[in-house]
Design a protein around this motif. Structure first.
Motif, mmCIF file in Angstrom:
data_model
loop_
_atom_site.group_PDB
_atom_site.id
_atom_site.type_symbol
_atom_site.label_atom_id
_atom_site.label_comp_id
_atom_site.label_asym_id
_atom_site.label_seq_id
_atom_site.Cartn_x
_atom_site.Cartn_y
_atom_site.Cartn_z
ATOM 1 N N LEU A 88 40.651 66.102 -4.419
ATOM 2 C CA LEU A 88 41.122 64.785 -3.980
ATOM 3 C C LEU A 88 40.225 63.703 -4.577
ATOM 4 C CD1 LEU A 88 41.779 65.607 -0.225
ATOM 5 C CD2 LEU A 88 43.480 65.361 -2.042
ATOM 6 N N PRO A 89 40.780 62.793 -5.390
ATOM 7 C CA PRO A 89 39.958 61.791 -6.082
ATOM 8 C C PRO A 89 39.066 60.972 -5.157
ATOM 9 C CG PRO A 89 42.169 61.809 -6.997
ATOM 10 C CD PRO A 89 42.208 62.699 -5.784
ATOM 11 N N LEU A 90 39.607 60.502 -4.025
ATOM 12 C CA LEU A 90 38.805 59.685 -3.123
ATOM 13 C C LEU A 90 37.626 60.464 -2.559
ATOM 14 C CD1 LEU A 90 38.316 57.049 -1.664
ATOM 15 C CD2 LEU A 90 39.927 57.776 0.106
ATOM 16 N N ALA A 91 37.869 61.714 -2.164
ATOM 17 C CA ALA A 91 36.787 62.543 -1.636
ATOM 18 C C ALA A 91 35.746 62.811 -2.715
ATOM 19 C CB ALA A 91 37.355 63.865 -1.112
ATOM 20 N N LEU A 92 36.181 63.099 -3.932
ATOM 21 C CA LEU A 92 35.255 63.364 -5.037
ATOM 22 C C LEU A 92 34.392 62.141 -5.328
ATOM 23 C CD1 LEU A 92 37.827 65.213 -7.290
ATOM 24 C CD2 LEU A 92 35.727 66.259 -6.405
ATOM 25 N N LYS A 93 35.003 60.964 -5.302
ATOM 26 C CA LYS A 93 34.276 59.728 -5.584
ATOM 27 C C LYS A 93 33.278 59.410 -4.486
ATOM 28 C CE LYS A 93 34.888 54.722 -5.974
ATOM 29 N NZ LYS A 93 35.864 53.598 -6.031
ATOM 30 N N VAL A 94 33.740 59.419 -3.237
ATOM 31 C CA VAL A 94 32.876 59.002 -2.133
ATOM 32 C C VAL A 94 31.761 60.006 -1.882
ATOM 33 C CG1 VAL A 94 32.811 58.463 0.321
ATOM 34 C CG2 VAL A 94 34.689 57.630 -1.074
ATOM 35 N N ILE A 95 32.101 61.298 -1.856
ATOM 36 C CA ILE A 95 31.080 62.311 -1.584
ATOM 37 C C ILE A 95 30.123 62.435 -2.769
ATOM 38 C CG2 ILE A 95 30.705 64.775 -1.154
ATOM 39 C CD1 ILE A 95 33.365 64.706 0.428
ATOM 40 N N GLY A 96 30.654 62.347 -3.991
ATOM 41 C CA GLY A 96 29.779 62.358 -5.157
ATOM 42 C C GLY A 96 28.812 61.192 -5.134
ATOM 43 N N GLY A 97 29.322 60.012 -4.790
ATOM 44 C CA GLY A 97 28.461 58.835 -4.719
ATOM 45 C C GLY A 97 27.415 58.949 -3.627
ATOM 46 N N SER A 98 27.792 59.551 -2.498
ATOM 47 C CA SER A 98 26.850 59.672 -1.382
ATOM 48 C C SER A 98 25.696 60.617 -1.714
ATOM 49 C CB SER A 98 27.585 60.154 -0.128
ATOM 50 O OG SER A 98 27.938 61.521 -0.245
ATOM 51 N N LEU A 99 25.934 61.542 -2.644
ATOM 52 C CA LEU A 99 24.888 62.498 -3.021
ATOM 53 C C LEU A 99 24.103 62.066 -4.253
ATOM 54 C CD1 LEU A 99 26.859 65.820 -2.419
ATOM 55 C CD2 LEU A 99 24.888 65.002 -1.108
ATOM 56 N N SER A 100 24.464 60.925 -4.826
ATOM 57 C CA SER A 100 23.816 60.487 -6.063
ATOM 58 C C SER A 100 22.339 60.189 -5.859
ATOM 59 C CB SER A 100 24.519 59.244 -6.619
ATOM 60 O OG SER A 100 24.421 58.156 -5.704
ATOM 61 N N ASN A 101 21.967 59.798 -4.636
ATOM 62 C CA ASN A 101 20.563 59.502 -4.356
ATOM 63 C C ASN A 101 19.788 60.734 -3.889
ATOM 64 O OD1 ASN A 101 20.879 56.751 -4.945
ATOM 65 N ND2 ASN A 101 21.597 56.312 -2.879
ATOM 66 N N ALA A 102 20.461 61.887 -3.855
ATOM 67 C CA ALA A 102 19.801 63.112 -3.397
ATOM 68 C C ALA A 102 19.900 64.216 -4.439
ATOM 69 C CB ALA A 102 20.428 63.579 -2.081
ATOM 70 N N VAL A 103 19.995 63.805 -5.711
ATOM 71 C CA VAL A 103 20.223 64.798 -6.770
ATOM 72 C C VAL A 103 19.060 65.772 -6.909
ATOM 73 C CG1 VAL A 103 21.812 63.367 -8.088
ATOM 74 C CG2 VAL A 103 19.355 63.138 -8.485
ATOM 75 N N TRP A 104 17.876 65.393 -6.456
ATOM 76 C CA TRP A 104 16.723 66.279 -6.604
ATOM 77 C C TRP A 104 16.456 67.096 -5.340
ATOM 78 C CZ3 TRP A 104 15.085 66.768 -11.398
ATOM 79 C CH2 TRP A 104 15.265 65.721 -12.298
ATOM 80 N N PHE A 105 17.332 66.986 -4.340
ATOM 81 C CA PHE A 105 17.081 67.655 -3.064
ATOM 82 C C PHE A 105 18.201 68.639 -2.735
ATOM 83 C CE2 PHE A 105 15.167 63.418 -2.940
ATOM 84 C CZ PHE A 105 13.844 63.742 -2.708
ATOM 85 N N PRO A 106 18.060 69.906 -3.152
ATOM 86 C CA PRO A 106 19.100 70.920 -2.886
ATOM 87 C C PRO A 106 19.439 71.048 -1.410
ATOM 88 C CG PRO A 106 17.496 71.748 -4.470
ATOM 89 C CD PRO A 106 16.938 70.453 -3.934
ATOM 90 N N LEU A 107 18.457 70.803 -0.524
ATOM 91 C CA LEU A 107 18.716 70.933 0.908
ATOM 92 C C LEU A 107 19.792 69.953 1.357
ATOM 93 C CD1 LEU A 107 18.018 72.242 3.590
ATOM 94 C CD2 LEU A 107 16.219 70.523 3.898
ATOM 95 N N ALA A 108 19.768 68.723 0.818
ATOM 96 C CA ALA A 108 20.784 67.724 1.161
ATOM 97 C C ALA A 108 22.155 68.179 0.693
ATOM 98 C CB ALA A 108 20.432 66.378 0.544
ATOM 99 N N TRP A 109 22.215 68.821 -0.466
ATOM 100 C CA TRP A 109 23.483 69.308 -1.001
ATOM 101 C C TRP A 109 24.012 70.469 -0.155
ATOM 102 C CZ3 TRP A 109 26.213 68.022 -5.659
ATOM 103 C CH2 TRP A 109 25.710 66.880 -6.284
ATOM 104 N N ARG A 110 23.116 71.358 0.257
ATOM 105 C CA ARG A 110 23.558 72.476 1.093
ATOM 106 C C ARG A 110 24.063 71.975 2.439
ATOM 107 N NH1 ARG A 110 18.543 74.668 -0.949
ATOM 108 N NH2 ARG A 110 18.967 76.154 -2.629
ATOM 109 N N ASN A 111 23.402 70.970 2.974
ATOM 110 C CA ASN A 111 23.831 70.395 4.244
ATOM 111 C C ASN A 111 25.220 69.766 4.108
ATOM 112 O OD1 ASN A 111 23.330 69.484 7.028
ATOM 113 N ND2 ASN A 111 23.313 67.448 6.110
#
Length: 204
Positions: A91-114
């Motif tokens: 879903l484009p909107l989900a990909l955009k919003v969730i991708g953007g929300s994780l852009s500041n946590a690219v170095w933290f795998p724990l945030a991605w797993r959460n």
């Protein structure tokens, strides 16, 4: 001699809305977009059902918003990134919003797993994806601190798809919420960087 015309009715929500906007005119074609297929049931028209993104395009869109490029970088945990992308269900909107929300946590795998684990708890997508998408986007809201969550909720005072000026939002946060001016500006920038609001360049 009159020229051809194309009338675009974007994001029509109901039959009543469509009836109010529809009219017959020579040399005019109407293009209607809607999330509710039942809106077009009474109209003699060709219906084109837009499908979801392909897996490849979904990955490219997600990576653009999370990494600033169209592929998973070599240093990222590829399996984990793909699991998050998979939970966005193309879903484009989900990909955009969730991708953007994780852009500041690219170095933290724990945030991605959460984020992945929270996405997995969402219900199965229905015909129009509305409820499930809202639950998936909730992970972006949960990632905000309490003050930013309150700022985001203020956007709910405006009708869907409406525009509000930057100055109006800043005034609300400064004079109603009692924020410092610079903190309000930073909150605005943070919500924008997380794709939770869009800036219209024409209004700037």
């Amino acid at each position: 001699m009159s020229s051809n015309r194309l009338l675009v009715l974007d994001d029509v929500w109901s039959k009543a809305n469509l009836e109010n906007l529809s009219f017959d005119a020579k040399r005019c074609r109407t293009l209607i977009t809607t999330r509710q297929a039942s809106t077009l049931e009474t109209h003699n028209t060709h219906i084109y059902t837009l499908g979801l993104l392909s897996e490849n395009n979904a990955q490219r869109l997600f990576c653009y918003w999370s990494f600033g490029q169209d592929s998973i970088p070599d240093w990222a945990e590829e399996t984990l990134v793909n699991e998050v992308i998979s939970e966005c269900k193309c879903l484009p909107l989900a990909l955009k919003v969730i991708g953007g929300s994780l852009s500041n946590a690219v170095w933290f795998p724990l945030a991605w797993r959460n984020a992945r684990d929270k996405l997995r708890e969402a219900e199965i997508l229905g015909e129009y994806h509305k409820n499930a998408l809202q639950r998936r986007l909730q992970t972006s809201i949960d990632a905000l601190d309490l003050k930013l969550q309150e700022c985001f909720l203020d956007l709910g005072a405006y009708p869907e798809d409406s525009r509000c000026s930057v100055d109006t939002l800043l005034d609300i946060w400064v004079y109603v919420r009692g924020m410092e001016w610079m903190d309000a500006v930073l909150a605005l920038a943070e919500l924008g960087s997380r794709c939770l609001l869009d800036f219209d360049k024409k209004l700037q």
